[in-house]
Motif scaffolding. Structure first.
Motif, PDB file in Angstrom:
ATOM      1  N   ASP A   5       0.835  -1.198   0.000  1.00 50.55           N
ATOM      2  CA  ASP A   5       0.000   0.000   0.000  1.00 50.55           C
ATOM      3  C   ASP A   5       0.880   1.264   0.000  1.00 50.55           C
ATOM      4  O   ASP A   5       2.091   1.187   0.182  1.00 50.55           O
ATOM      5  N   ASP A   6       0.252   2.406  -0.213  1.00 50.16           N
ATOM      6  CA  ASP A   6       0.982   3.678  -0.314  1.00 50.16           C
ATOM      7  C   ASP A   6       1.739   4.019   0.969  1.00 50.16           C
ATOM      8  O   ASP A   6       2.868   4.514   0.912  1.00 50.16           O
ATOM      9  N   GLU A   7       1.135   3.755   2.104  1.00 54.32           N
ATOM     10  CA  GLU A   7       1.780   4.068   3.379  1.00 54.32           C
ATOM     11  C   GLU A   7       3.071   3.263   3.553  1.00 54.32           C
ATOM     12  O   GLU A   7       4.106   3.801   3.955  1.00 54.32           O
ATOM     13  N   THR A   8       3.004   1.984   3.228  1.00 54.50           N
ATOM     14  CA  THR A   8       4.191   1.123   3.328  1.00 54.50           C
ATOM     15  C   THR A   8       5.250   1.575   2.335  1.00 54.50           C
ATOM     16  O   THR A   8       6.437   1.634   2.663  1.00 54.50           O
ATOM     17  N   TYR A   9       4.832   1.910   1.121  1.00 58.32           N
ATOM     18  CA  TYR A   9       5.758   2.393   0.094  1.00 58.32           C
ATOM     19  C   TYR A   9       6.524   3.619   0.596  1.00 58.32           C
ATOM     20  O   TYR A   9       7.759   3.682   0.522  1.00 58.32           O
ATOM     21  N   LYS A  10       5.803   4.587   1.113  1.00 63.90           N
ATOM     22  CA  LYS A  10       6.439   5.819   1.588  1.00 63.90           C
ATOM     23  C   LYS A  10       7.406   5.540   2.737  1.00 63.90           C
ATOM     24  O   LYS A  10       8.522   6.064   2.761  1.00 63.90           O
ATOM     25  N   LYS A  11       6.988   4.705   3.675  1.00 63.76           N
ATOM     26  CA  LYS A  11       7.835   4.365   4.823  1.00 63.76           C
ATOM     27  C   LYS A  11       9.120   3.682   4.353  1.00 63.76           C
ATOM     28  O   LYS A  11      10.220   4.037   4.782  1.00 63.76           O
ATOM     29  N   LEU A  12       8.993   2.720   3.451  1.00 59.58           N
ATOM     30  CA  LEU A  12      10.164   2.005   2.953  1.00 59.58           C
ATOM     31  C   LEU A  12      11.113   2.924   2.195  1.00 59.58           C
ATOM     32  O   LEU A  12      12.332   2.831   2.346  1.00 59.58           O
ATOM     33  N   LEU A  13      10.554   3.816   1.387  1.00 59.47           N
ATOM     34  CA  LEU A  13      11.398   4.706   0.592  1.00 59.47           C
ATOM     35  C   LEU A  13      12.203   5.641   1.487  1.00 59.47           C
ATOM     36  O   LEU A  13      13.405   5.820   1.282  1.00 59.47           O
ATOM     37  N   VAL A  14      11.565   6.210   2.481  1.00 59.20           N
ATOM     38  CA  VAL A  14      12.266   7.113   3.401  1.00 59.20           C
ATOM     39  C   VAL A  14      13.357   6.344   4.141  1.00 59.20           C
ATOM     40  O   VAL A  14      14.490   6.821   4.271  1.00 59.20           O
ATOM     41  N   GLU A  15      13.046   5.125   4.604  1.00 63.32           N
ATOM     42  CA  GLU A  15      14.049   4.309   5.294  1.00 63.32           C
ATOM     43  C   GLU A  15      15.206   3.971   4.365  1.00 63.32           C
ATOM     44  O   GLU A  15      16.370   4.033   4.765  1.00 63.32           O
ATOM     45  N   TYR A  16      14.890   3.635   3.139  1.00 60.58           N
ATOM     46  CA  TYR A  16      15.912   3.228   2.176  1.00 60.58           C
ATOM     47  C   TYR A  16      16.881   4.368   1.873  1.00 60.58           C
ATOM     48  O   TYR A  16      18.075   4.149   1.691  1.00 60.58           O
ATOM     49  N   MET A  17      16.358   5.577   1.828  1.00 64.99           N
ATOM     50  CA  MET A  17      17.194   6.726   1.472  1.00 64.99           C
ATOM     51  C   MET A  17      18.124   7.139   2.607  1.00 64.99           C
ATOM     52  O   MET A  17      19.066   7.890   2.389  1.00 64.99           O
ATOM     53  N   GLU A  18      17.879   6.668   3.804  1.00 65.39           N
ATOM     54  CA  GLU A  18      18.771   6.908   4.945  1.00 65.39           C
ATOM     55  C   GLU A  18      19.114   8.390   5.125  1.00 65.39           C
ATOM     56  O   GLU A  18      20.271   8.775   5.271  1.00 65.39           O
ATOM     57  N   TYR A  19      18.084   9.215   5.138  1.00 68.72           N
ATOM     58  CA  TYR A  19      18.301  10.642   5.385  1.00 68.72           C
ATOM     59  C   TYR A  19      18.732  10.861   6.830  1.00 68.72           C
ATOM     60  O   TYR A  19      18.441  10.050   7.697  1.00 68.72           O
ATOM     61  N   GLU A  20      19.407  11.966   7.050  1.00 70.17           N
ATOM     62  CA  GLU A  20      19.779  12.353   8.409  1.00 70.17           C
ATOM     63  C   GLU A  20      18.496  12.593   9.211  1.00 70.17           C
ATOM     64  O   GLU A  20      17.445  12.864   8.644  1.00 70.17           O
ATOM     65  N   ASP A  21      18.597  12.536  10.519  1.00 71.67           N
ATOM     66  CA  ASP A  21      17.431  12.720  11.393  1.00 71.67           C
ATOM     67  C   ASP A  21      16.655  13.973  11.031  1.00 71.67           C
ATOM     68  O   ASP A  21      17.212  15.071  10.983  1.00 71.67           O
ATOM     69  N   GLY A  22      15.375  13.797  10.782  1.00 73.43           N
ATOM     70  CA  GLY A  22      14.480  14.911  10.512  1.00 73.43           C
ATOM     71  C   GLY A  22      14.547  15.477   9.107  1.00 73.43           C
ATOM     72  O   GLY A  22      13.713  16.295   8.734  1.00 73.43           O
ATOM     73  N   GLU A  23      15.526  15.074   8.307  1.00 75.89           N
ATOM     74  CA  GLU A  23      15.670  15.646   6.966  1.00 75.89           C
ATOM     75  C   GLU A  23      14.477  15.308   6.074  1.00 75.89           C
ATOM     76  O   GLU A  23      13.980  16.164   5.347  1.00 75.89           O
ATOM     77  N   ALA A  24      13.995  14.073   6.135  1.00 77.18           N
ATOM     78  CA  ALA A  24      12.888  13.652   5.275  1.00 77.18           C
ATOM     79  C   ALA A  24      11.610  14.422   5.590  1.00 77.18           C
ATOM     80  O   ALA A  24      10.825  14.704   4.679  1.00 77.18           O
ATOM     81  N   GLU A  25      11.413  14.769   6.864  1.00 71.14           N
ATOM     82  CA  GLU A  25      10.202  15.487   7.248  1.00 71.14           C
ATOM     83  C   GLU A  25      10.146  16.885   6.629  1.00 71.14           C
ATOM     84  O   GLU A  25       9.081  17.463   6.492  1.00 71.14           O
ATOM     85  N   PRO A  66      10.944   4.374  -8.234  1.00 72.52           N
ATOM     86  CA  PRO A  66      11.010   4.182  -6.789  1.00 72.52           C
ATOM     87  C   PRO A  66      10.019   3.142  -6.276  1.00 72.52           C
ATOM     88  O   PRO A  66      10.343   2.342  -5.408  1.00 72.52           O
ATOM     89  N   ARG A  67       8.815   3.137  -6.831  1.00 73.93           N
ATOM     90  CA  ARG A  67       7.812   2.166  -6.370  1.00 73.93           C
ATOM     91  C   ARG A  67       8.269   0.743  -6.697  1.00 73.93           C
ATOM     92  O   ARG A  67       8.127  -0.157  -5.877  1.00 73.93           O
TER      93      ARG A  67
END
Length: 137
Positions: free
Chosen positions: A74-94, A113-114
């Motif tokens: 689902d879209d929520e899982t997709y978004k969560k996985l993508l943000v985790e995969y990109m390994e942004y610094e704390d708070g950067e993705a927000e 990405p999907r």
């Protein structure tokens, strides 16, 4: 049969393009040329082709497993996985629009990405359900 062969050739070409892009991005990030990076890894262009073949096979296997197991991301899982995969610094993705995160992934990996996250999602499913035996001492 001819259509399947053409489809497989397209998948292999896409995997080769994706693999080349990944090595080029990593080399650029490391301050090297792709050739320098390959030399450091003890690899050649032929090795990249082998990696691409494995990537194409991995995607076909993942789609087959997903179809057989009824796996849907689902879209929520997709978004969560993508943000985790990109390994942004704390708070950067927000601080970023999600579309920018997708573009960032696309520019680094040259794959939808999907599609990339779906492959990761299926891998997680397989890992979580796999029963490993024979490792007992």
């Amino acid at each position: 049969v001819k259509t399947q062969a053409t489809n497989n050739a397209k998948k292999l070409k896409a995997a080769l393009d994706e693999t080349n892009k990944s090595y080029e991005s990593f080399a650029d990030f490391s301050g090297m040329t792709k050739e320098e990076l390959l030399a450091q890894f003890g690899m050649t262009e032929d090795d990249i082709k082998d990696v691409a073949k494995d990537t194409a096979a991995e995607k076909m296997i993942a789609k087959t497993v997903a179809a057989k197991e009824g796996i849907v991301m689902d879209d929520e899982t997709y978004k969560k996985l993508l943000v985790e995969y990109m390994e942004y610094e704390d708070g950067e993705a927000e601080k970023m629009d999600f579309e920018d995160i997708e573009e960032d992934f696309l520019s680094n990996y040259d794959v939808n990405p999907r599609d990339g996250m779906f492959l990761e999602y299926v891998k997680e499913y397989i890992t979580s359900t796999a029963v490993v035996s024979g490792l007992e001492e």
